[in-house]
Design a protein around this motif. Structure first.
Motif, short mmCIF file in Angstrom:
data_model
loop_
_atom_site.label_atom_id
_atom_site.label_comp_id
_atom_site.label_asym_id
_atom_site.label_seq_id
_atom_site.Cartn_x
_atom_site.Cartn_y
_atom_site.Cartn_z
N GLU A 1 -2.37 5.70 -2.75
CA GLU A 1 -3.34 6.60 -2.13
C GLU A 1 -4.32 7.15 -3.15
N LYS A 2 -5.52 7.45 -2.69
CA LYS A 2 -6.54 8.05 -3.55
C LYS A 2 -6.03 9.39 -4.08
N ILE A 3 -6.18 9.57 -5.38
CA ILE A 3 -5.68 10.77 -6.06
C ILE A 3 -6.72 11.29 -7.03
N ASP A 4 -6.45 12.45 -7.59
CA ASP A 4 -7.19 12.96 -8.74
C ASP A 4 -6.41 12.59 -9.99
N VAL A 5 -7.13 12.20 -11.03
CA VAL A 5 -6.49 11.89 -12.31
C VAL A 5 -6.77 12.96 -13.36
N ASN A 6 -7.72 13.83 -13.09
CA ASN A 6 -8.07 14.94 -13.98
C ASN A 6 -8.05 16.25 -13.20
N GLY A 7 -7.99 17.34 -13.94
CA GLY A 7 -8.09 18.66 -13.32
C GLY A 7 -6.78 19.20 -12.78
N ALA A 8 -6.89 20.37 -12.15
CA ALA A 8 -5.72 21.08 -11.64
C ALA A 8 -4.96 20.28 -10.59
N ASN A 9 -5.67 19.45 -9.82
CA ASN A 9 -5.01 18.68 -8.77
C ASN A 9 -4.63 17.26 -9.20
N ALA A 10 -4.68 16.99 -10.48
CA ALA A 10 -4.30 15.66 -10.97
C ALA A 10 -2.86 15.36 -10.57
N ILE B 1 0.87 -1.17 0.00
CA ILE B 1 0.00 0.00 0.00
C ILE B 1 0.91 1.23 0.00
N PHE B 2 0.68 2.10 -0.94
CA PHE B 2 1.49 3.30 -1.07
C PHE B 2 0.60 4.53 -1.00
N ARG B 3 1.15 5.61 -0.55
CA ARG B 3 0.47 6.89 -0.61
C ARG B 3 1.20 7.74 -1.63
N SER B 4 0.47 8.41 -2.45
CA SER B 4 1.08 9.24 -3.49
C SER B 4 1.26 10.66 -2.99
N THR B 5 1.99 11.41 -3.77
CA THR B 5 2.18 12.81 -3.45
C THR B 5 1.66 13.65 -4.60
N LYS B 6 1.00 14.75 -4.29
CA LYS B 6 0.54 15.64 -5.34
C LYS B 6 1.66 16.60 -5.75
N GLU B 7 2.69 16.65 -4.93
CA GLU B 7 3.82 17.52 -5.21
C GLU B 7 4.86 16.73 -6.00
N SER B 8 5.46 17.35 -6.96
CA SER B 8 6.51 16.70 -7.72
C SER B 8 7.35 17.76 -8.40
N SER B 9 8.65 17.54 -8.41
CA SER B 9 9.52 18.48 -9.09
C SER B 9 9.69 18.12 -10.56
N VAL B 10 9.06 17.03 -10.98
CA VAL B 10 9.17 16.57 -12.35
C VAL B 10 8.19 17.33 -13.24
N ASP B 11 8.68 17.82 -14.36
CA ASP B 11 7.82 18.44 -15.37
C ASP B 11 7.26 17.32 -16.23
N TYR B 12 5.97 17.04 -16.06
CA TYR B 12 5.37 15.90 -16.75
C TYR B 12 5.46 16.04 -18.27
N GLU B 13 5.52 17.25 -18.78
CA GLU B 13 5.61 17.44 -20.23
C GLU B 13 6.99 17.09 -20.77
N LYS B 14 8.01 17.15 -19.92
CA LYS B 14 9.37 16.85 -20.35
C LYS B 14 9.81 15.45 -19.94
N ALA B 15 9.09 14.81 -19.05
CA ALA B 15 9.46 13.48 -18.59
C ALA B 15 9.35 12.48 -19.75
N SER B 16 10.16 11.44 -19.70
CA SER B 16 10.11 10.42 -20.75
C SER B 16 9.70 9.05 -20.23
N THR B 17 9.80 8.83 -18.91
CA THR B 17 9.40 7.54 -18.34
C THR B 17 8.70 7.76 -17.00
N ILE B 18 8.01 6.71 -16.54
CA ILE B 18 7.39 6.78 -15.21
C ILE B 18 8.45 6.80 -14.12
N TYR B 19 9.67 6.36 -14.45
CA TYR B 19 10.73 6.25 -13.45
C TYR B 19 11.17 7.60 -12.91
N GLU B 20 10.76 8.67 -13.56
CA GLU B 20 11.13 10.01 -13.10
C GLU B 20 10.21 10.50 -11.99
#
Length: 177
Positions: free
Chosen positions: A113-122, A5-24
């Motif tokens: 953890e429960k997250i948003d997949v759409n919208g500003a808080n995705a 069981i994992f909890r996710s974070t809504k914060e990330s320093s990764v720019d999703y538009e520039k990322a190339s893999t999920i490993y980032e």
């Protein structure tokens, strides 16, 4: 295998538009510790948004379990399930209720953890997935149990809709073993 069981974070320093893999991307485990998704290197993975009270719930959980049992050890398949309450409030439970639900379904794959997949808080991971593989109706998730197949290099390679049963993913998965 044990239930992770994992909890996710809504914060990330990764720019999703520039990322190339999920490993980032990094998520947080239940204890608040960072877990980098590079732990899945070398594995074909399915990333899916889940809900406990959807009409698709029973079939999807049953078949995701079957896929994991069939291919988890033999092919290294990993399944990353992200509960989401954005679709008609069909995942209303708190974290403990979600854990109890997945235990009741004998889930052995990884649940976050429960997250948003759409919208500003995705979650940034889901922004990345949608950016890499847009859907037929746009770059948003339209319902529970949308599925992304990730190849062994961490690249999203297939996107399948909620009405595609998990067992129907087998021919897609076979391309990436």
């Amino acid at each position: 295998m044990s239930l992770f069981i994992f909890r996710s974070t809504k914060e990330s320093s990764v720019d999703y538009e520039k990322a190339s893999t999920i490993y980032e991307f990094t998520v947080k485990d239940i204890n608040g510790r960072n877990v980098k998704l590079d732990r899945y290197k070398g594995h074909v993975a399915i990333i899916v948004n889940v809900a406990s009270q959807c009409g698709l719930t029973d079939t999807n959980y049953k078949q995701l379990n079957e896929l994991y049992e069939k291919y988890g050890d033999t092919k290294g398949l990993r399944i990353l399930a992200f509960p989401c309450n954005q679709f008609n409030g069909q995942e209303p439970g708190d974290f403990k209720e979600i854990i109890n639900f997945t235990r009741g379904k004998n889930v052995k794959f990884d649940v976050f953890e429960k997250i948003d997949v759409n919208g500003a808080n995705a979650h940034p991971l889901w922004k990345f997935l949608k950016h890499k593989l847009t859907g037929t109706m746009g770059d948003f998730i339209k319902w529970n149990f949308s599925k992304f197949i990730i190849d062994k290099k961490g690249v999203p390679v297939e996107r399948l809709g909620p009405n595609v049963d998990p067992l129907d993913l087998e021919p897609y998965l076979a391309k990436y073993w």
